[in-house]
Design a protein around this motif. Structure first.
Motif, short mmCIF file in Angstrom:
data_model
loop_
_atom_site.label_atom_id
_atom_site.label_comp_id
_atom_site.label_asym_id
_atom_site.label_seq_id
_atom_site.Cartn_x
_atom_site.Cartn_y
_atom_site.Cartn_z
N ARG A 74 0.84 -1.20 0.00
CA ARG A 74 0.00 0.00 0.00
C ARG A 74 0.87 1.24 0.00
NH1 ARG A 74 -1.84 3.74 3.47
NH2 ARG A 74 -0.95 2.76 5.33
N ALA A 75 0.57 2.15 -0.91
CA ALA A 75 1.33 3.39 -1.00
C ALA A 75 1.00 4.29 0.19
CB ALA A 75 1.02 4.11 -2.31
N LEU A 76 1.95 5.08 0.59
CA LEU A 76 1.73 6.02 1.69
C LEU A 76 0.80 7.15 1.26
CD1 LEU A 76 5.38 6.32 3.05
CD2 LEU A 76 3.45 5.20 4.18
N ARG A 77 -0.08 7.54 2.15
CA ARG A 77 -0.96 8.66 1.88
C ARG A 77 -0.21 9.97 2.11
NH1 ARG A 77 -4.09 5.19 5.18
NH2 ARG A 77 -5.67 4.05 4.02
N PRO A 78 -0.68 11.06 1.51
CA PRO A 78 -0.02 12.36 1.72
C PRO A 78 0.07 12.69 3.20
CG PRO A 78 -1.60 12.51 -0.07
CD PRO A 78 -1.80 11.17 0.55
N GLY A 79 1.26 13.03 3.65
CA GLY A 79 1.47 13.40 5.05
C GLY A 79 1.84 12.25 5.96
N GLU A 80 1.76 11.01 5.50
CA GLU A 80 2.13 9.87 6.33
C GLU A 80 3.64 9.74 6.41
OE1 GLU A 80 -1.50 6.62 6.22
OE2 GLU A 80 0.11 6.45 4.74
N ASP A 81 4.14 9.50 7.60
CA ASP A 81 5.57 9.32 7.83
C ASP A 81 5.85 7.82 7.85
OD1 ASP A 81 8.19 9.26 8.57
OD2 ASP A 81 7.94 10.46 10.40
N PRO A 82 6.68 7.31 6.92
CA PRO A 82 6.94 5.87 6.88
C PRO A 82 7.57 5.35 8.17
CG PRO A 82 8.45 7.06 5.44
CD PRO A 82 7.40 8.02 5.86
N ALA A 83 8.25 6.23 8.90
CA ALA A 83 8.88 5.79 10.15
C ALA A 83 7.85 5.56 11.25
CB ALA A 83 9.92 6.81 10.60
N LYS A 84 6.67 6.19 11.11
CA LYS A 84 5.64 6.06 12.15
C LYS A 84 4.53 5.08 11.78
CE LYS A 84 6.37 10.80 13.81
NZ LYS A 84 5.73 12.12 14.05
N ILE A 85 4.52 4.62 10.54
CA ILE A 85 3.49 3.68 10.09
C ILE A 85 4.03 2.26 10.20
CG2 ILE A 85 2.03 2.95 8.17
CD1 ILE A 85 1.27 5.64 9.26
N PRO A 86 3.40 1.40 11.03
CA PRO A 86 3.88 0.02 11.10
C PRO A 86 3.84 -0.64 9.73
CG PRO A 86 2.28 0.48 12.84
CD PRO A 86 2.26 1.66 11.91
N ALA A 87 4.89 -1.38 9.43
CA ALA A 87 4.98 -2.01 8.10
C ALA A 87 3.81 -2.95 7.85
CB ALA A 87 6.30 -2.76 7.99
N SER A 88 3.32 -3.60 8.90
CA SER A 88 2.23 -4.57 8.72
C SER A 88 0.95 -3.91 8.22
CB SER A 88 1.96 -5.30 10.03
OG SER A 88 1.63 -4.37 11.06
N GLN A 89 0.81 -2.58 8.44
CA GLN A 89 -0.39 -1.87 7.98
C GLN A 89 -0.36 -1.57 6.49
OE1 GLN A 89 -1.37 1.56 10.34
NE2 GLN A 89 -1.30 0.43 12.29
N ARG A 90 0.77 -1.82 5.86
CA ARG A 90 0.90 -1.55 4.42
C ARG A 90 0.81 -2.83 3.59
NH1 ARG A 90 5.91 2.20 3.18
NH2 ARG A 90 4.81 2.23 1.19
N ILE A 91 0.46 -3.94 4.23
CA ILE A 91 0.37 -5.20 3.52
C ILE A 91 -0.81 -5.19 2.56
CG2 ILE A 91 -1.10 -6.33 5.23
CD1 ILE A 91 0.51 -8.90 4.76
N SER A 92 -0.67 -5.87 1.45
CA SER A 92 -1.75 -5.97 0.47
C SER A 92 -2.97 -6.66 1.10
CB SER A 92 -1.27 -6.76 -0.73
OG SER A 92 -2.34 -7.32 -1.46
#
Length: 356
Positions: A74-92
């Motif tokens: 999943r692509a990051l939404r505008p304003g989302e910090d990749p360092a603060k978003i758990p990787a598991s939340q970006r799973i397909s």
């Protein structure tokens, strides 16, 4: 002799249809074993070519589209910090659902309960996070072979993200050839390159999916006791009822039993003309799925070399010719049913009229 050979032709075509259908029914009834894979039209539809190829592909689904939906992040939404978003939340979502279903089957098979189940759930969550990091290229760099020409191969270190990008490029290149170059210039333009390209796409897809799933399966295996490991691997899930499989399930059902019924009717000579027309319709669909048009690539399932006319169209024309005859009356149950019809008996028993 004409009638004899027409009846023989009907019987031969019916025999072909009947045992094709029975074989497909038997493979499904046996289920999945080490030596048996239930028949499905999925592979045939996916290999279809010609003007109606897109229609047939939609019935079976696109293997590469399914793989890419699993391998995407999943692509990051505008304003989302990749360092603060758990990787598991970006799973397909597709991969998340597939792994949750695998975990449920794993837990049911090995009877995970209590603390052991909680431990396995934690392992699954870790595997999801590691999978996203792997897909982003943060881990899992490995050497991959690249071919340059017919004999030169070079090993290059690539991350999973680079491998995935190469796979996407190969898939797009294959689609461009199939949808644009071949219809425009003929099958000989990319004939040599096409087979190698298909093999590369299949290999890259299989390797990516295997490398993605293997760590998850291994980490779940680590929570099992020695006694549980002796229970063997998880059984391969059996496909549900045909109405649970969507359009493909309906197509498979109609094909299996349609071939069987048409074949039985032709062999027995009952409802012969209707069976001939139904059989011809089946063969027309098979022909349209893989028409032997000169500008299309030859299907790997084709026996021999055809131009416009193949054995499906020949057998279809034979059935249409049989539909214009009284083959079922000459030798078959149609003749018996006709002779036993009540209105025919009433006509025979009617008393002679006055003056006769």
């Amino acid at each position: 002799m004409t009638r004899f050979f027409l009846v023989l032709l009907r019987f031969a075509i019916g025999w072909h249809f009947l045992f094709e259908g029975l074989d497909k029914i038997q493979s499904v009834n046996v289920g999945i074993t080490e030596t048996n894979r239930p028949w499905t039209s999925r592979a045939y539809l996916r290999e279809s070519t010609g003007p109606l190829a897109d229609t047939f592909h939609k019935q079976a689904g696109d293997t590469d589209e399914e793989a890419l939906s699993i391998l995407e992040v999943r692509a990051l939404r505008p304003g989302e910090d990749p360092a603060k978003i758990p990787a598991s939340q970006r799973i397909s979502p597709v991969l998340d659902q597939a792994w949750n279903e695998y975990f449920q089957g794993f837990a049911d098979h090995y009877k995970l309960e209590g603390v052991q189940r909680k431990l396995a759930e934690g392992k699954l969550a870790q595997a999801k996070e590691q999978a996203v990091r792997w897909l982003l290229g943060e881990t899992g760099v490995r050497e991959v072979e690249h071919s340059f020409g017919p004999s030169a191969t070079v090993k290059i270190k690539e991350s999973p993200a680079q491998r995935l990008q190469d796979y996407r490029h190969k898939v797009q290149e294959l689609r461009d050839i199939m949808n644009e170059k071949l219809p425009a210039f003929g099958r000989d333009v990319e004939k040599r390159h096409l087979a190698a390209l298909k093999a590369d796409v299949n290999r890259m897809r299989s390797e990516l999916l295997a490398d993605l799933e293997k760590p998850m399966q291994e980490t779940l295996q680590s929570v099992l006791t020695d006694e549980q490991k002796k229970m063997g691997p998880i059984p391969v899930p059996v496909a549900g009822h045909w109405w649970e499989q969507g359009r493909l399930g309906m197509i498979d059902l109609i094909t299996r039993y349609g071939l069987t019924v048409v074949g039985a009717c032709l062999v027995l000579g009952v409802f012969t003309r209707s069976a001939c027309l139904a059989g011809a319709a089946f063969l027309l669909l098979f022909y349209l799925a893989m028409p032997p048009l000169p500008w299309l690539p030859e299907s790997p399932r084709v026996e021999g070399h055809y131009v416009f006319v193949n054995k499906n169209i020949i057998e279809m024309l034979a059935l249409l010719a049989l539909a214009t005859t009284r083959s079922g009356y000459w030798a078959g149950l149609d003749g018996l049913l006709c002779s036993l019809a009540p209105w025919r008996w009433r006509g025979r028993r009617a008393p002679a009229g006055p003056g006769r």
